[in-house]
Design an enzyme around this catalytic site. Structure first.
Site, PDB file in Angstrom:
ATOM      1  N   CYS A  65      75.789  -1.347 -27.919  1.00 46.07           N
ATOM      2  CA  CYS A  65      77.163  -1.219 -27.179  1.00 46.07           C
ATOM      3  C   CYS A  65      77.852  -0.687 -28.694  1.00 46.07           C
ATOM      4  O   CYS A  65      77.476  -0.428 -29.601  1.00 46.07           O
ATOM      5  CB  CYS A  65      77.569  -2.142 -26.488  1.00 46.07           C
ATOM      6  SG  CYS A  65      77.998  -3.818 -27.363  1.00 46.07           S
ATOM      7  N   THR A  67      79.918  -2.419 -30.312  1.00 42.31           N
ATOM      8  CA  THR A  67      79.810  -3.631 -31.285  1.00 42.31           C
ATOM      9  C   THR A  67      78.692  -4.433 -31.248  1.00 42.31           C
ATOM     10  O   THR A  67      78.326  -5.020 -32.459  1.00 42.31           O
ATOM     11  CB  THR A  67      80.857  -4.606 -31.125  1.00 42.31           C
ATOM     12  OG1 THR A  67      80.795  -5.151 -29.936  1.00 42.31           O
ATOM     13  CG2 THR A  67      82.484  -4.035 -31.287  1.00 42.31           C
ATOM     14  N   HIS A 133      61.184 -24.435 -37.131  1.00 37.38           N
ATOM     15  CA  HIS A 133      62.338 -23.787 -36.404  1.00 37.38           C
ATOM     16  C   HIS A 133      61.839 -24.036 -34.816  1.00 37.38           C
ATOM     17  O   HIS A 133      62.879 -23.689 -34.106  1.00 37.38           O
ATOM     18  CB  HIS A 133      62.224 -22.316 -36.679  1.00 37.38           C
ATOM     19  CG  HIS A 133      62.269 -21.993 -38.210  1.00 37.38           C
ATOM     20  ND1 HIS A 133      63.686 -22.384 -38.964  1.00 37.38           N
ATOM     21  CD2 HIS A 133      61.518 -21.613 -39.343  1.00 37.38           C
ATOM     22  CE1 HIS A 133      63.552 -22.130 -40.264  1.00 37.38           C
ATOM     23  NE2 HIS A 133      62.324 -21.861 -40.338  1.00 37.38           N
TER      24      HIS A 133
HETATM   25  C1  RB5 Z   1      83.090  -0.154 -24.758  1.00 41.72           C
HETATM   26  O1  RB5 Z   1      84.369   0.548 -24.997  1.00 41.72           O
HETATM   27  C2  RB5 Z   1      83.060  -1.261 -25.597  1.00 41.72           C
HETATM   28  O2  RB5 Z   1      83.920  -2.380 -25.118  1.00 41.72           O
HETATM   29  C3  RB5 Z   1      81.494  -1.768 -25.556  1.00 41.72           C
HETATM   30  O3  RB5 Z   1      80.759  -0.745 -26.038  1.00 41.72           O
HETATM   31  C4  RB5 Z   1      81.359  -2.711 -26.620  1.00 41.72           C
HETATM   32  O4  RB5 Z   1      81.668  -2.768 -27.963  1.00 41.72           O
HETATM   33  C5  RB5 Z   1      81.542  -4.236 -26.036  1.00 41.72           C
HETATM   34  O5  RB5 Z   1      81.195  -5.359 -26.861  1.00 41.72           O
END
Ligand code: RB5
Length: 147
Positions: A65, A67, A133
Site C-alpha cells: 500500500c 506505507t 524464537h
Molecule cells: C491510501 O491513500 C493509503 O492510505 C494507503 O495506501 C496506505 O498507505 C495505508 O496505510
C-alpha cells in the site's frame, strides 16, 4: 512455493513488478489485485490474501500500500498471520529468521521498485531459525487466542 501478492492504489506499480519478478524466478504467484489504478480500501485486499496464507493456500504473502502500514494492520487481524511492514533489508531478513513472518508489507510511497524487489527476495529466500524464537511466536499465538 506459492506466493500471494496484492496491493491498493498506493502500490500498483510495485505489485506488478513483484508479480513479474517472482514468476521470472519460478514461483507460482496468486495475484489478488488490484489490476488497474483506482482507489480501493486496503483491508479489502489484505483480508482475502491473509486468509489464503492462514489456510495454507499460499506459503507467503506480499502486500503493498502507500506505507505498508495499513496492509500490515489489516492482515494481522487474521489468526495465524504475522505481517511485517519493512522498508530496509535487515528487517525484511530478520522478520523471517526471528518472527517467522508470513506476510511482507511494503510501502509504494516509501521505497522504490528496485528496493522492493530486493526486500521480496530476502523475505522469500530466508527460512525461520526456530529454536529460542519459536517460544516467542508461541506467546504471540497465545495472545491471539486469548484476546
Ligand atoms: C491510501 O491513500 C493509503 O492510505 C494507503 O495506501 C496506505 O498507505 C495505508 O496505510
Amino acid at each position: 512455493m506459492k506466493i500471494a501478492v496484492g496491493c491498493d492504489h498506493g502500490g500498483l506499480e510495485h505489485k506488478d513488478a513483484i508479480v513479474a519478478h517472482l514468476k521470472e524466478r519460478g514461483f507460482e504467484v496468486e495475484d489478488f489485485g488490484i489490476h488497474e489504478a483506482h482507489s480501493v480500501d486496503y483491508p479489502d485486499i489484505a483480508l482475502p490474501l491473509a486468509q489464503s496464507v492462514a489456510k495454507g493456500e499460499n506459503a507467503l504473502g506480499i502486500l503493498v500500500c502507500g506505507t505498508g502500514i495499513g496492509m500490515s494492520l489489516a492482515a494481522n487481524k487474521v489468526k495465524g498471520i504475522r505481517a511485517a511492514a519493512c522498508s530496509e533489508h535487515f528487517s525484511a531478513k530478520y522478520t523471517r529468521l526471528h518472527n517467522n513472518s508470513n506476510i511482507l508489507c511494503l510501502g509504494g510511497r516509501v521505497i522504490g521498485v528496485g528496493t522492493a524487489l530486493e526486500l521480496v527476495d530476502l523475505f522469500v529466500d530466508t527460512e525461520f531459525e526456530g529454536g529460542r524464537h519459536q517460544k516467542r511466536i508461541d506467546k504471540i499465538t497465545e495472545i491471539e487466542n486469548n484476546n
